[in-house]
Design a protein around this motif. Structure first.
Motif, PDB file in Angstrom:
ATOM      1  N   VAL A 166       0.842  -1.194   0.000  1.00  0.00           N
ATOM      2  CA  VAL A 166       0.000   0.000   0.000  1.00  0.00           C
ATOM      3  C   VAL A 166       0.881   1.249   0.000  1.00  0.00           C
ATOM      4  CG1 VAL A 166      -1.671   1.363   1.317  1.00  0.00           C
ATOM      5  CG2 VAL A 166      -1.979  -1.106   1.091  1.00  0.00           C
ATOM      6  N   PHE A 167       1.925   1.235   0.829  1.00  0.00           N
ATOM      7  CA  PHE A 167       2.876   2.350   0.851  1.00  0.00           C
ATOM      8  C   PHE A 167       3.503   2.545  -0.534  1.00  0.00           C
ATOM      9  CE2 PHE A 167       3.128   2.316   5.560  1.00  0.00           C
ATOM     10  CZ  PHE A 167       3.189   3.674   5.793  1.00  0.00           C
ATOM     11  N   LYS A 168       3.899   1.458  -1.181  1.00  0.00           N
ATOM     12  CA  LYS A 168       4.548   1.554  -2.487  1.00  0.00           C
ATOM     13  C   LYS A 168       3.588   2.133  -3.526  1.00  0.00           C
ATOM     14  CE  LYS A 168       7.866  -2.174  -1.667  1.00  0.00           C
ATOM     15  NZ  LYS A 168       8.302  -3.547  -2.047  1.00  0.00           N
ATOM     16  N   PHE A 169       2.325   1.737  -3.449  1.00  0.00           N
ATOM     17  CA  PHE A 169       1.325   2.304  -4.354  1.00  0.00           C
ATOM     18  C   PHE A 169       1.156   3.795  -4.075  1.00  0.00           C
ATOM     19  CE2 PHE A 169      -3.154   3.371  -5.287  1.00  0.00           C
ATOM     20  CZ  PHE A 169      -3.152   3.125  -6.660  1.00  0.00           C
ATOM     21  N   PHE A 170       1.209   4.155  -2.793  1.00  0.00           N
ATOM     22  CA  PHE A 170       1.108   5.563  -2.403  1.00  0.00           C
ATOM     23  C   PHE A 170       2.293   6.355  -2.944  1.00  0.00           C
ATOM     24  CE2 PHE A 170       1.568   8.971   0.923  1.00  0.00           C
ATOM     25  CZ  PHE A 170       0.415   9.659   0.578  1.00  0.00           C
ATOM     26  N   PHE A 171       3.503   5.757  -2.916  1.00  0.00           N
ATOM     27  CA  PHE A 171       4.682   6.422  -3.483  1.00  0.00           C
ATOM     28  C   PHE A 171       4.483   6.671  -4.978  1.00  0.00           C
ATOM     29  CE2 PHE A 171       7.336   3.876  -0.197  1.00  0.00           C
ATOM     30  CZ  PHE A 171       6.900   4.715   0.811  1.00  0.00           C
TER      31      PHE A 171
END
Length: 204
Positions: free
Chosen positions: A22-27
């Motif tokens: 989820v963090f990577k998608f947010f990045f």
């Protein structure tokens, strides 16, 4: 309260990989906003004032993420540790990366791209801008070393680079305070004092 913390901790541990994704998608979303916004401001199209405002707000969001990434270290140096702090610790690297990307959006939309596009003159440069540039450059060092490869290759230098947090927090405080005194000044100032106090506590 402890019951809910236990549930949250269990969820974070059980779904750690999913939350990291989820963090990577947010990045990725942050990067897309950066690219689209930079082009919009550079070409001065209809939406460029919107992205300029997003840039200003990104600075405030960056402060929140910076504080979140600082909490685990501060609490641990004071000798307190619990499951709630552990959750922050698990995702500390990713909140740090998000912090830098928000800083990059803030700097790019408010200063760098408007300078390149000659929307704003390059000179004179205000003092608070110089502190902002310094904070940005130092946070970039933390950003590019926030990975396992850097930890393994840099050794003790990795810790020295990430100890720059003690300095960066005061530079951010000065940057924000010189713009205007607000709730953001108080929040980052309190974090700076807590960082310093925890450092002294660890040395005693």
């Amino acid at each position: 309260m402890n019951k809910y913390v236990d549930i949250l901790y269990a969820f974070a541990v059980r779904h750690r990989n999913f939350l990291i994704d989820v963090f990577k998608f947010f990045f990725l979303l942050q990067t897309l906003v950066l690219l689209i916004g930079a082009w919009s401001i550079y070409t001065r199209n209809f939406y460029w004032p919107l992205f300029y405002d997003i840039g200003k707000n990104s600075g405030e969001i960056a402060i929140l993420f910076f504080i979140f990434s600082s909490i685990p270290g501060i609490v641990r140096r004071f000798g307190y540790f619990n499951k709630l702090v552990s959750i922050f610790m698990i995702f500390r690297r990713y909140t740090g990366i998000a912090t830098y990307l928000f800083v990059l959006i803030h700097s790019s939309f408010v200063r760098i791209v408007p300078w390149i596009a000659r929307i704003f003159p390059l000179y004179p440069v205000e003092v608070f801008v110089l502190f902002g540039v310094a904070a940005h450059l130092l946070l970039f060092l933390l950003f590019i070393t926030s990975n396992d490869l850097s930890i393994n290759k840099l050794g003790i230098w990795w810790h020295r680079i990430h100890n720059l947090m003690y300095l960066i927090v005061w530079i951010i405080f000065l940057h924000v305070a010189l713009v205007k005194i607000s709730i953001w000044t108080i929040l980052i100032g309190a974090t700076a004092i807590a960082q310093a106090a925890s450092f002294i506590k660890r040395r005693i």
